[in-house]
Design a protein around this motif. Structure first.
Motif, PDB file in Angstrom:
ATOM      1  N   LEU A   1      28.282  -8.789  38.521  1.00  0.00           N
ATOM      2  CA  LEU A   1      28.846  -9.596  39.593  1.00  0.00           C
ATOM      3  C   LEU A   1      30.353  -9.768  39.463  1.00  0.00           C
ATOM      4  O   LEU A   1      30.974 -10.431  40.296  1.00  0.00           O
ATOM      5  CB  LEU A   1      28.162 -10.969  39.611  1.00  0.00           C
ATOM      6  CG  LEU A   1      26.631 -10.934  39.626  1.00  0.00           C
ATOM      7  CD1 LEU A   1      26.067 -12.337  39.556  1.00  0.00           C
ATOM      8  CD2 LEU A   1      26.115 -10.181  40.832  1.00  0.00           C
ATOM      9  N   TYR A   2      30.914  -9.185  38.437  1.00  0.00           N
ATOM     10  CA  TYR A   2      32.345  -9.312  38.180  1.00  0.00           C
ATOM     11  C   TYR A   2      33.123  -8.891  39.431  1.00  0.00           C
ATOM     12  O   TYR A   2      32.893  -7.838  40.001  1.00  0.00           O
ATOM     13  CB  TYR A   2      32.741  -8.445  36.982  1.00  0.00           C
ATOM     14  CG  TYR A   2      34.120  -8.739  36.473  1.00  0.00           C
ATOM     15  CD1 TYR A   2      34.335  -9.802  35.620  1.00  0.00           C
ATOM     16  CD2 TYR A   2      35.198  -7.979  36.866  1.00  0.00           C
ATOM     17  CE1 TYR A   2      35.604 -10.094  35.140  1.00  0.00           C
ATOM     18  CE2 TYR A   2      36.470  -8.260  36.398  1.00  0.00           C
ATOM     19  CZ  TYR A   2      36.663  -9.317  35.543  1.00  0.00           C
ATOM     20  OH  TYR A   2      37.926  -9.613  35.079  1.00  0.00           O
ATOM     21  N   GLY A   3      34.012  -9.728  39.873  1.00  0.00           N
ATOM     22  CA  GLY A   3      34.823  -9.432  41.046  1.00  0.00           C
ATOM     23  C   GLY A   3      34.266  -9.959  42.347  1.00  0.00           C
ATOM     24  O   GLY A   3      34.868  -9.796  43.401  1.00  0.00           O
ATOM     25  N   PHE A   4      33.105 -10.609  42.288  1.00  0.00           N
ATOM     26  CA  PHE A   4      32.506 -11.178  43.495  1.00  0.00           C
ATOM     27  C   PHE A   4      33.454 -12.212  44.099  1.00  0.00           C
ATOM     28  O   PHE A   4      34.063 -13.000  43.384  1.00  0.00           O
ATOM     29  CB  PHE A   4      31.166 -11.846  43.148  1.00  0.00           C
ATOM     30  CG  PHE A   4      30.516 -12.531  44.314  1.00  0.00           C
ATOM     31  CD1 PHE A   4      29.725 -11.826  45.185  1.00  0.00           C
ATOM     32  CD2 PHE A   4      30.721 -13.875  44.554  1.00  0.00           C
ATOM     33  CE1 PHE A   4      29.134 -12.448  46.274  1.00  0.00           C
ATOM     34  CE2 PHE A   4      30.144 -14.515  45.629  1.00  0.00           C
ATOM     35  CZ  PHE A   4      29.349 -13.791  46.494  1.00  0.00           C
ATOM     36  N   ALA A   5      33.561 -12.208  45.407  1.00  0.00           N
ATOM     37  CA  ALA A   5      34.411 -13.156  46.153  1.00  0.00           C
ATOM     38  C   ALA A   5      35.855 -13.120  45.671  1.00  0.00           C
ATOM     39  O   ALA A   5      36.556 -14.123  45.696  1.00  0.00           O
ATOM     40  CB  ALA A   5      33.855 -14.577  46.089  1.00  0.00           C
ATOM     41  N   GLY A   6      36.283 -11.958  45.218  1.00  0.00           N
ATOM     42  CA  GLY A   6      37.644 -11.830  44.725  1.00  0.00           C
ATOM     43  C   GLY A   6      38.125 -10.402  44.763  1.00  0.00           C
ATOM     44  O   GLY A   6      37.592  -9.554  45.484  1.00  0.00           O
ATOM     45  N   SER A   7      39.101 -10.132  43.960  1.00  0.00           N
ATOM     46  CA  SER A   7      39.781  -8.837  44.015  1.00  0.00           C
ATOM     47  C   SER A   7      38.906  -7.662  43.584  1.00  0.00           C
ATOM     48  O   SER A   7      39.174  -6.532  43.987  1.00  0.00           O
ATOM     49  CB  SER A   7      41.047  -8.886  43.163  1.00  0.00           C
ATOM     50  OG  SER A   7      40.717  -9.136  41.809  1.00  0.00           O
ATOM     51  N   GLY A   8      37.875  -7.897  42.801  1.00  0.00           N
ATOM     52  CA  GLY A   8      37.026  -6.796  42.344  1.00  0.00           C
ATOM     53  C   GLY A   8      36.351  -6.048  43.476  1.00  0.00           C
ATOM     54  O   GLY A   8      36.460  -4.823  43.590  1.00  0.00           O
ATOM     55  N   MET A   9      35.654  -6.774  44.328  1.00  0.00           N
ATOM     56  CA  MET A   9      34.993  -6.127  45.469  1.00  0.00           C
ATOM     57  C   MET A   9      36.021  -5.617  46.467  1.00  0.00           C
ATOM     58  O   MET A   9      35.820  -4.580  47.096  1.00  0.00           O
ATOM     59  CB  MET A   9      34.007  -7.079  46.155  1.00  0.00           C
ATOM     60  CG  MET A   9      32.664  -7.187  45.458  1.00  0.00           C
ATOM     61  SD  MET A   9      31.770  -5.618  45.263  1.00  0.00           S
ATOM     62  CE  MET A   9      31.370  -5.205  46.947  1.00  0.00           C
TER      63      MET A   9
ATOM     64  N   ASP B   1      21.782  -2.631  45.098  1.00  0.00           N
ATOM     65  CA  ASP B   1      20.628  -2.105  44.352  1.00  0.00           C
ATOM     66  C   ASP B   1      20.669  -2.542  42.896  1.00  0.00           C
ATOM     67  O   ASP B   1      19.659  -2.963  42.325  1.00  0.00           O
ATOM     68  CB  ASP B   1      20.575  -0.576  44.437  1.00  0.00           C
ATOM     69  CG  ASP B   1      20.199  -0.050  45.812  1.00  0.00           C
ATOM     70  OD1 ASP B   1      19.725  -0.834  46.670  1.00  0.00           O
ATOM     71  OD2 ASP B   1      20.389   1.168  46.038  1.00  0.00           O
ATOM     72  N   ALA B   2      21.842  -2.458  42.282  1.00  0.00           N
ATOM     73  CA  ALA B   2      21.986  -2.854  40.874  1.00  0.00           C
ATOM     74  C   ALA B   2      21.766  -4.353  40.699  1.00  0.00           C
ATOM     75  O   ALA B   2      21.085  -4.789  39.760  1.00  0.00           O
ATOM     76  CB  ALA B   2      23.370  -2.453  40.359  1.00  0.00           C
ATOM     77  N   VAL B   3      22.322  -5.160  41.601  1.00  0.00           N
ATOM     78  CA  VAL B   3      22.190  -6.616  41.503  1.00  0.00           C
ATOM     79  C   VAL B   3      20.736  -7.034  41.738  1.00  0.00           C
ATOM     80  O   VAL B   3      20.206  -7.886  41.017  1.00  0.00           O
ATOM     81  CB  VAL B   3      23.157  -7.314  42.486  1.00  0.00           C
ATOM     82  CG1 VAL B   3      22.895  -8.809  42.557  1.00  0.00           C
ATOM     83  CG2 VAL B   3      24.604  -7.050  42.071  1.00  0.00           C
ATOM     84  N   GLU B   4      20.076  -6.429  42.708  1.00  0.00           N
ATOM     85  CA  GLU B   4      18.672  -6.757  42.978  1.00  0.00           C
ATOM     86  C   GLU B   4      17.774  -6.355  41.806  1.00  0.00           C
ATOM     87  O   GLU B   4      16.844  -7.079  41.454  1.00  0.00           O
ATOM     88  CB  GLU B   4      18.198  -6.096  44.271  1.00  0.00           C
ATOM     89  CG  GLU B   4      18.764  -6.761  45.505  1.00  0.00           C
ATOM     90  CD  GLU B   4      18.418  -6.038  46.793  1.00  0.00           C
ATOM     91  OE1 GLU B   4      18.124  -4.824  46.766  1.00  0.00           O
ATOM     92  OE2 GLU B   4      18.444  -6.705  47.853  1.00  0.00           O
TER      93      GLU B   4
ATOM     94  N   LEU C   1      23.369 -12.913  46.215  1.00  0.00           N
ATOM     95  CA  LEU C   1      22.598 -11.922  46.967  1.00  0.00           C
ATOM     96  C   LEU C   1      22.724 -12.069  48.483  1.00  0.00           C
ATOM     97  O   LEU C   1      22.980 -11.074  49.175  1.00  0.00           O
ATOM     98  CB  LEU C   1      21.132 -11.914  46.525  1.00  0.00           C
ATOM     99  CG  LEU C   1      20.873 -11.115  45.252  1.00  0.00           C
ATOM    100  CD1 LEU C   1      19.498 -11.421  44.674  1.00  0.00           C
ATOM    101  CD2 LEU C   1      21.024  -9.622  45.520  1.00  0.00           C
ATOM    102  N   PRO C   2      22.571 -13.262  49.045  1.00  0.00           N
ATOM    103  CA  PRO C   2      22.722 -13.370  50.505  1.00  0.00           C
ATOM    104  C   PRO C   2      24.125 -13.002  51.000  1.00  0.00           C
ATOM    105  O   PRO C   2      24.286 -12.475  52.102  1.00  0.00           O
ATOM    106  CB  PRO C   2      22.426 -14.847  50.800  1.00  0.00           C
ATOM    107  CG  PRO C   2      21.701 -15.355  49.613  1.00  0.00           C
ATOM    108  CD  PRO C   2      22.167 -14.532  48.450  1.00  0.00           C
TER     109      PRO C   2
END
Length: 178
Positions: free
Chosen positions: A36-44, A77-80, A110-111
């Motif tokens: 999840l690294y970068g979620f809601a930030g610069s990673g994604m 897919d990886a997160v699920e 996830l959502p």
């Protein structure tokens, strides 16, 4: 006598197989949060701005950038898969706090991957203007960033406590996940 010993050994093996080792609990519940690294930030944002290349012709070895929908689907897919492994772990007194924190984190993201990040991927894939893309990225970051960090840090704290209790060496290599 031999039959009784065989039953005892089989029972012990079955019992030990049903209770994963502390390292397995830690790996599944805590280390998988690195996905999840970068979620809601610069990673994604970086993953979407500069997507990975994929092989498009095996003969010439030609490559092309992945569509953002493909990048997102690979991430999803990886997160699920990780979440499925986490939910399959049986809770126990020692792992309960870490498992609950992990489930909460994954259930939070996830959502957002399924809805907002899908919308962002569509913006990229449909060549939307930079202003629309930027507005969507900002919206995701502002709406979900603080809560994500709170949940991520709660898992980190619970995971470190669990690891320390079980003699699992932990090495932090990532700065803030945003």
């Amino acid at each position: 006598m031999k039959k009784g010993l065989l039953v005892l050994i089989t029972s012990c093996l079955l019992f030990s197989c049903s209770n994963p080792a502390p390292e397995e609990y830690f790996s599944q519940a805590s280390l998988n949060a690195n996905l999840l690294y970068g979620f809601a930030g610069s990673g994604m944002q970086r993953e979407f701005a500069s997507p990975s290349e994929k092989l498009v012709d095996e003969k010439t070895l030609a490559t092309a950038p992945m569509k953002r929908a493909e990048v997102l689907q690979a991430k999803l897919d990886a997160v699920e898969a990780a979440y499925k492994k986490i939910t399959a772990l049986k809770s126990n007194d020692e792992a309960e706090e870490m498992l609950n924190a992990s489930r909460a984190l994954f259930e939070f993201v996830l959502p957002v991957y399924r809805k907002e990040y899908k919308e962002l991927a569509d913006l990229y894939d449909n060549n939307a203007g930079a202003d629309k893309i930027s507005a969507m990225e900002t919206s995701i970051s502002e709406k979900y960033g603080a809560r994500f960090l709170e949940l991520y840090n709660a898992l980190g704290t619970a995971g470190k406590a669990y690891a320390a209790k079980h003699g699992i060496k932990v090495m932090e290599v990532n700065p803030s996940p945003r």
